[in-house]
Motif scaffolding. Structure first.
Motif, PDB file in Angstrom:
ATOM      1  N   PRO A  60       0.834  -1.203   0.000  1.00  0.00           N
ATOM      2  CA  PRO A  60       0.000   0.000   0.000  1.00  0.00           C
ATOM      3  C   PRO A  60       0.867   1.250   0.000  1.00  0.00           C
ATOM      4  O   PRO A  60       2.011   1.233   0.455  1.00  0.00           O
ATOM      5  CB  PRO A  60      -0.799  -0.113   1.301  1.00  0.00           C
ATOM      6  CG  PRO A  60       0.050  -0.973   2.182  1.00  0.00           C
ATOM      7  CD  PRO A  60       0.747  -1.943   1.279  1.00  0.00           C
ATOM      8  N   MET A  61       0.294   2.331  -0.514  1.00  0.00           N
ATOM      9  CA  MET A  61       1.033   3.586  -0.568  1.00  0.00           C
ATOM     10  C   MET A  61       0.153   4.725  -0.092  1.00  0.00           C
ATOM     11  O   MET A  61      -0.994   4.869  -0.529  1.00  0.00           O
ATOM     12  CB  MET A  61       1.537   3.873  -1.977  1.00  0.00           C
ATOM     13  CG  MET A  61       2.464   5.077  -2.048  1.00  0.00           C
ATOM     14  SD  MET A  61       3.448   5.094  -3.556  1.00  0.00           S
ATOM     15  CE  MET A  61       4.634   6.391  -3.177  1.00  0.00           C
ATOM     16  N   VAL A  62       0.724   5.529   0.798  1.00  0.00           N
ATOM     17  CA  VAL A  62       0.055   6.713   1.339  1.00  0.00           C
ATOM     18  C   VAL A  62       0.700   7.934   0.698  1.00  0.00           C
ATOM     19  O   VAL A  62       1.917   8.124   0.809  1.00  0.00           O
ATOM     20  CB  VAL A  62       0.190   6.770   2.875  1.00  0.00           C
ATOM     21  CG1 VAL A  62      -0.446   8.040   3.421  1.00  0.00           C
ATOM     22  CG2 VAL A  62      -0.435   5.531   3.516  1.00  0.00           C
ATOM     23  N   HIS A  63      -0.112   8.753   0.051  1.00  0.00           N
ATOM     24  CA  HIS A  63       0.379   9.965  -0.622  1.00  0.00           C
ATOM     25  C   HIS A  63      -0.185  11.166   0.132  1.00  0.00           C
ATOM     26  O   HIS A  63      -1.371  11.505  -0.003  1.00  0.00           O
ATOM     27  CB  HIS A  63      -0.083   9.973  -2.077  1.00  0.00           C
ATOM     28  CG  HIS A  63       0.400  11.144  -2.873  1.00  0.00           C
ATOM     29  ND1 HIS A  63       1.665  11.207  -3.421  1.00  0.00           N
ATOM     30  CD2 HIS A  63      -0.202  12.307  -3.214  1.00  0.00           C
ATOM     31  CE1 HIS A  63       1.811  12.340  -4.066  1.00  0.00           C
ATOM     32  NE2 HIS A  63       0.693  13.040  -3.955  1.00  0.00           N
ATOM     33  N   ALA A  64       0.661  11.807   0.967  1.00  0.00           N
ATOM     34  CA  ALA A  64       0.233  12.922   1.812  1.00  0.00           C
ATOM     35  C   ALA A  64       0.794  14.229   1.275  1.00  0.00           C
ATOM     36  O   ALA A  64       1.992  14.329   1.030  1.00  0.00           O
ATOM     37  CB  ALA A  64       0.691  12.701   3.255  1.00  0.00           C
ATOM     38  N   THR A  65      -0.061  15.223   1.111  1.00  0.00           N
ATOM     39  CA  THR A  65       0.373  16.501   0.556  1.00  0.00           C
ATOM     40  C   THR A  65      -0.028  17.648   1.479  1.00  0.00           C
ATOM     41  O   THR A  65      -0.820  17.474   2.417  1.00  0.00           O
ATOM     42  CB  THR A  65      -0.264  16.749  -0.822  1.00  0.00           C
ATOM     43  OG1 THR A  65      -1.650  17.044  -0.650  1.00  0.00           O
ATOM     44  CG2 THR A  65      -0.130  15.534  -1.719  1.00  0.00           C
ATOM     45  N   LEU A  66       0.517  18.821   1.185  1.00  0.00           N
ATOM     46  CA  LEU A  66       0.143  20.020   1.942  1.00  0.00           C
ATOM     47  C   LEU A  66      -1.217  20.547   1.506  1.00  0.00           C
ATOM     48  O   LEU A  66      -2.013  20.989   2.345  1.00  0.00           O
ATOM     49  CB  LEU A  66       1.191  21.122   1.737  1.00  0.00           C
ATOM     50  CG  LEU A  66       2.586  20.901   2.310  1.00  0.00           C
ATOM     51  CD1 LEU A  66       3.457  22.106   2.006  1.00  0.00           C
ATOM     52  CD2 LEU A  66       2.517  20.659   3.817  1.00  0.00           C
ATOM     53  N   THR A  67      -1.480  20.528   0.209  1.00  0.00           N
ATOM     54  CA  THR A  67      -2.662  21.208  -0.317  1.00  0.00           C
ATOM     55  C   THR A  67      -3.487  20.344  -1.257  1.00  0.00           C
ATOM     56  O   THR A  67      -4.327  20.857  -1.984  1.00  0.00           O
ATOM     57  CB  THR A  67      -2.231  22.490  -1.058  1.00  0.00           C
ATOM     58  OG1 THR A  67      -1.342  22.132  -2.131  1.00  0.00           O
ATOM     59  CG2 THR A  67      -1.522  23.457  -0.128  1.00  0.00           C
ATOM     60  N   GLY A  68      -3.264  19.030  -1.279  1.00  0.00           N
ATOM     61  CA  GLY A  68      -4.008  18.126  -2.139  1.00  0.00           C
ATOM     62  C   GLY A  68      -3.287  17.916  -3.470  1.00  0.00           C
ATOM     63  O   GLY A  68      -2.483  18.746  -3.876  1.00  0.00           O
ATOM     64  N   VAL A 104      -4.761   7.447  -0.761  1.00  0.00           N
ATOM     65  CA  VAL A 104      -4.181   6.193  -0.280  1.00  0.00           C
ATOM     66  C   VAL A 104      -4.611   5.071  -1.225  1.00  0.00           C
ATOM     67  O   VAL A 104      -5.772   5.027  -1.661  1.00  0.00           O
ATOM     68  CB  VAL A 104      -4.645   5.889   1.154  1.00  0.00           C
ATOM     69  CG1 VAL A 104      -4.091   4.548   1.635  1.00  0.00           C
ATOM     70  CG2 VAL A 104      -4.211   7.005   2.104  1.00  0.00           C
ATOM     71  N   TYR A 105      -3.669   4.185  -1.535  1.00  0.00           N
ATOM     72  CA  TYR A 105      -3.944   3.072  -2.433  1.00  0.00           C
ATOM     73  C   TYR A 105      -3.518   1.770  -1.770  1.00  0.00           C
ATOM     74  O   TYR A 105      -2.489   1.702  -1.097  1.00  0.00           O
ATOM     75  CB  TYR A 105      -3.203   3.256  -3.755  1.00  0.00           C
ATOM     76  CG  TYR A 105      -3.623   4.511  -4.490  1.00  0.00           C
ATOM     77  CD1 TYR A 105      -4.699   4.494  -5.351  1.00  0.00           C
ATOM     78  CD2 TYR A 105      -2.948   5.712  -4.276  1.00  0.00           C
ATOM     79  CE1 TYR A 105      -5.101   5.647  -6.017  1.00  0.00           C
ATOM     80  CE2 TYR A 105      -3.344   6.869  -4.927  1.00  0.00           C
ATOM     81  CZ  TYR A 105      -4.426   6.832  -5.795  1.00  0.00           C
ATOM     82  OH  TYR A 105      -4.833   7.975  -6.436  1.00  0.00           O
ATOM     83  N   GLY A 106      -4.328   0.725  -1.978  1.00  0.00           N
ATOM     84  CA  GLY A 106      -4.027  -0.578  -1.416  1.00  0.00           C
ATOM     85  C   GLY A 106      -2.947  -1.300  -2.185  1.00  0.00           C
ATOM     86  O   GLY A 106      -2.444  -0.814  -3.213  1.00  0.00           O
ATOM     87  N   PRO A 107      -2.568  -2.502  -1.747  1.00  0.00           N
ATOM     88  CA  PRO A 107      -1.473  -3.231  -2.394  1.00  0.00           C
ATOM     89  C   PRO A 107      -1.776  -3.659  -3.831  1.00  0.00           C
ATOM     90  O   PRO A 107      -0.858  -4.022  -4.560  1.00  0.00           O
ATOM     91  CB  PRO A 107      -1.255  -4.445  -1.490  1.00  0.00           C
ATOM     92  CG  PRO A 107      -2.455  -4.526  -0.624  1.00  0.00           C
ATOM     93  CD  PRO A 107      -3.044  -3.175  -0.525  1.00  0.00           C
ATOM     94  N   GLY A 139      -3.196  -1.485  -5.909  1.00  0.00           N
ATOM     95  CA  GLY A 139      -3.294  -0.229  -6.631  1.00  0.00           C
ATOM     96  C   GLY A 139      -4.659   0.406  -6.582  1.00  0.00           C
ATOM     97  O   GLY A 139      -4.850   1.512  -7.115  1.00  0.00           O
ATOM     98  N   GLY A 140      -5.633  -0.256  -5.963  1.00  0.00           N
ATOM     99  CA  GLY A 140      -6.973   0.305  -5.852  1.00  0.00           C
ATOM    100  C   GLY A 140      -7.043   1.375  -4.775  1.00  0.00           C
ATOM    101  O   GLY A 140      -6.353   1.295  -3.757  1.00  0.00           O
ATOM    102  N   ARG A 141      -7.895   2.370  -4.984  1.00  0.00           N
ATOM    103  CA  ARG A 141      -7.993   3.489  -4.046  1.00  0.00           C
ATOM    104  C   ARG A 141      -8.637   3.038  -2.738  1.00  0.00           C
ATOM    105  O   ARG A 141      -9.593   2.262  -2.731  1.00  0.00           O
ATOM    106  CB  ARG A 141      -8.800   4.619  -4.676  1.00  0.00           C
ATOM    107  CG  ARG A 141      -8.916   5.856  -3.807  1.00  0.00           C
ATOM    108  CD  ARG A 141      -9.651   6.960  -4.534  1.00  0.00           C
ATOM    109  NE  ARG A 141      -8.785   7.625  -5.502  1.00  0.00           N
ATOM    110  CZ  ARG A 141      -9.231   8.393  -6.490  1.00  0.00           C
ATOM    111  NH1 ARG A 141     -10.527   8.546  -6.677  1.00  0.00           N
ATOM    112  NH2 ARG A 141      -8.372   8.973  -7.309  1.00  0.00           N
ATOM    113  N   VAL A 142      -8.114   3.550  -1.622  1.00  0.00           N
ATOM    114  CA  VAL A 142      -8.646   3.285  -0.295  1.00  0.00           C
ATOM    115  C   VAL A 142      -9.276   4.572   0.227  1.00  0.00           C
ATOM    116  O   VAL A 142      -8.593   5.592   0.369  1.00  0.00           O
ATOM    117  CB  VAL A 142      -7.536   2.815   0.669  1.00  0.00           C
ATOM    118  CG1 VAL A 142      -8.093   2.636   2.075  1.00  0.00           C
ATOM    119  CG2 VAL A 142      -6.911   1.518   0.173  1.00  0.00           C
ATOM    120  N   GLY A 143     -10.561   4.547   0.517  1.00  0.00           N
ATOM    121  CA  GLY A 143     -11.225   5.734   1.047  1.00  0.00           C
ATOM    122  C   GLY A 143     -11.309   6.846   0.024  1.00  0.00           C
ATOM    123  O   GLY A 143     -11.007   6.678  -1.160  1.00  0.00           O
ATOM    124  N   ALA A 144     -11.717   8.014   0.509  1.00  0.00           N
ATOM    125  CA  ALA A 144     -11.889   9.175  -0.362  1.00  0.00           C
ATOM    126  C   ALA A 144     -10.646  10.052  -0.306  1.00  0.00           C
ATOM    127  O   ALA A 144     -10.112  10.315   0.779  1.00  0.00           O
ATOM    128  CB  ALA A 144     -13.115   9.980   0.057  1.00  0.00           C
TER     129      ALA A 144
END
Length: 558
Positions: free
Chosen positions: A460-468, A472-475, A477-482
């Motif tokens: 899984p990969m978490v992509h965190a930004t300052l302004t969008g 988050v994507y599961g193992p 590659g599918g999107r997790v949550g909104a």
């Protein structure tokens, strides 16, 4: 004189006919150069068409995200190139199309680089000149079935080599790889788990090549249909060979996105906003990790211990360690670094990663002594950032979560995430900031790369930004949550699925698709070289006259 002409009779008329034929043979080139720009035979029309055709694939990427368009987007460009009168013209069409592609995919850089982006696009567009000549070589006229079948492998391989060369960090990195446009297609993500984004690119270009043959050469429709069928079978085989990862537990990861903060004191206000949003996580149940975006802390934590204490207080309040990103001059060594730093209840944990791959012009100016003038016409870096020297896998929380941090631009490089997974990372974490390009396609394009990296590695990969856009994507590659869009300043908690210990074929075998493409082009070169050698050595082949030391010809037998 009149009698002499009369005696020539038909011979004089034949001489005139020969002269007219010679004029007609010379006319097309002259006519093309003199034709109005709006005429199809005009070089200006053809050049403009090449630029426009090269720009078409950009619609397959976010924000339009017309993923299906990628499978036909190259067809107009290919059809134009295959009709080029010469190989040189085909190479020019390739160059102009590549320039259009680079401008369209990176158009959001214009406010930062201004006119300099035209120069960069033209220089990078040169990489497609050999591809243009290759397309003409394989598709021009009415190719034989053997040549058309070979084109289904050769043309995609040529495109992939172009992507490979421009993926070098100093040339801008692998942003806008054609395969990355398929980030939301589950079947394509399974292909990525087998051979990375490179294999997806090969399949996409192969489909375009087959469609170009289908619509341009009636006699080769069966061959083109066979090529399309082979691509479909390859996708199905990828799903069978590399099935979706099995879930093995979950972790709760919080993403803190402060939103746009302008004006004086932005760094301190951004830190304060991050604190405020993190405090809100205290009542949301167990959280295993809190992630802030890139440049979320504007001062070195050693030089400003009060910042470290404030972050430690947040860690104690939420019950989880906080991964922040420090963009500041280091206290223990010279220069400015971008560093992922893990902070726990007792302060910094000693887990630190310094960004290794920097954005050309955004974070450093290549050959600053020559290209330093770029800072006067755009928003190029006034001072070069320093590079880290090694990737780091961190251990967070009581559960010993192994996470692999990447900073912004680094998520575009498939090899970096693959290396982290080989070193034991179970979650990939990207800290990013695209606020400079807030109202453009860039935030969506950047977030989509995380889906590819997750699918390639089975993590899984978490992509965190300052302004969008934070996502988050599961193992698989599918999107997790909104996702958190560019209009939001918020904190969100994601239930992130973990995969088992098994890794994907791409992690195990690496860039085998790239080596396969290089082998195809090497085989093409060897075949062409063999044909040339056979012609040179065939019986009856005229031998060019030798020359003396003074350059005069020596005729045989003298």
């Amino acid at each position: 004189m009149r009698n002499a002409v009369a005696r020539r009779g038909d011979g004089g008329r034949k001489g005139n006919v020969v002269g007219r034929r010679a004029d007609e043979e010379r006319r097309p080139a002259a006519a093309r150069s003199a034709s109005p720009w709006w005429r199809p035979e005009s070089p200006w029309w053809r050049g403009g068409a090449a630029v426009a055709a090269g720009a078409l694939p950009a619609l397959a990427f976010p924000a339009p995200s017309l993923w299906w368009w990628a499978y036909v987007a190259l067809v107009p460009w290919m059809l134009l190139v295959r009709t080029a009168p010469t190989g040189r013209r085909a190479a020019l069409d390739g160059w102009l199309g590549g320039t259009g592609f680079m401008l369209a995919v990176h158009h959001w850089l214009m406010p930062s680089l201004h006119v300099f982006i035209l120069l960069l696009a033209a220089l990078l567009g040169l990489l497609w000149a050999p591809w243009g000549a290759l397309v003409r070589l394989m598709l021009a006229g009415a190719p034989s079935r053997a040549r058309a079948s070979a084109a289904l492998a050769v043309v995609p391989s040529g495109w992939l080599v172009v992507e490979l060369v421009r993926s070098w960090e100093g040339l801008g990195g692998p942003w806008g790889l054609l395969g990355a446009s398929q980030w939301q297609v589950p079947a394509a993500l399974r292909v990525a788990s087998l051979g990375g984004v490179w294999l997806v690119t090969l399949l996409v270009v192969a489909v375009n090549t087959a469609v170009a043959l289908l619509v341009s050469v009636r006699a080769l429709r069966l061959t083109a249909a066979g090529g399309l069928t082979a691509c479909a079978v390859a996708v199905a085989a990828a799903g069978w060979w590399s099935p979706a990862p099995q879930t093995a537990g979950h972790v709760r990861v919080a993403v803190v996105q402060p939103g746009v903060i302008d004006g004086a004191g932005g760094a301190e206000r951004r830190f304060a906003r991050g604190e405020e949003l993190t405090r809100e996580l205290a009542g949301r149940g167990d959280v295993d990790l809190v992630v802030w975006g890139e440049s979320s802390v504007g001062s070195d934590l050693t030089a400003r211990p009060e910042y470290a204490e404030r972050l430690s207080a947040l860690s104690r309040l939420v019950g989880a360690e906080v991964l922040v990103n420090v963009d500041a001059r280091r206290a223990d060594r010279p220069g400015i670094y971008k560093s992922s730093v893990l902070v726990g209840p007792e302060g910094t944990t000693g887990e630190r990663y310094d960004k290794m791959r920097l954005v050309p012009f955004g974070e450093y100016v290549p050959f600053r002594s020559v290209l330093g003038w770029a800072t006067s016409v755009g928003k190029a870096a006034a001072e070069d950032r320093r590079r880290g020297d090694r990737p780091v896998v961190m251990t967070a929380g009581e559960r010993g979560l192994r996470l692999g941090p990447l900073v912004c631009f680094e998520t575009a490089f498939p090899d970096m995430s693959r290396h982290l997974v080989r070193e034991g990372a179970r979650v990939l974490v990207a800290q990013s900031a695209t606020s400079t390009f807030q109202d453009s396609w860039a935030p969506g394009q950047h977030a989509s790369l995380a889906a590819l990296r997750a699918a390639e590695t089975g993590r899984p990969m978490v992509h965190a930004t300052l302004t969008g856009v934070s996502a988050v994507y599961g193992p698989d590659g599918g999107r997790v949550g909104a996702p958190l869009g560019t209009e939001l300043g918020a904190a969100a908690v994601y239930e992130v699925p973990l995969a088992g210990a098994t890794t994907t074929p791409y992690v195990r075998f690496g860039d085998w698709a790239v080596y396969g493409a290089l082998a195809v082009l090497a085989a093409l070169g060897a075949s062409a070289g063999g044909r040339w050698l056979r012609r040179r050595t065939a019986p009856g082949t005229p031998v060019p006259p030798a020359r003396t030391a003074h350059g005069s010809r020596v005729r045989p037998g003298r």
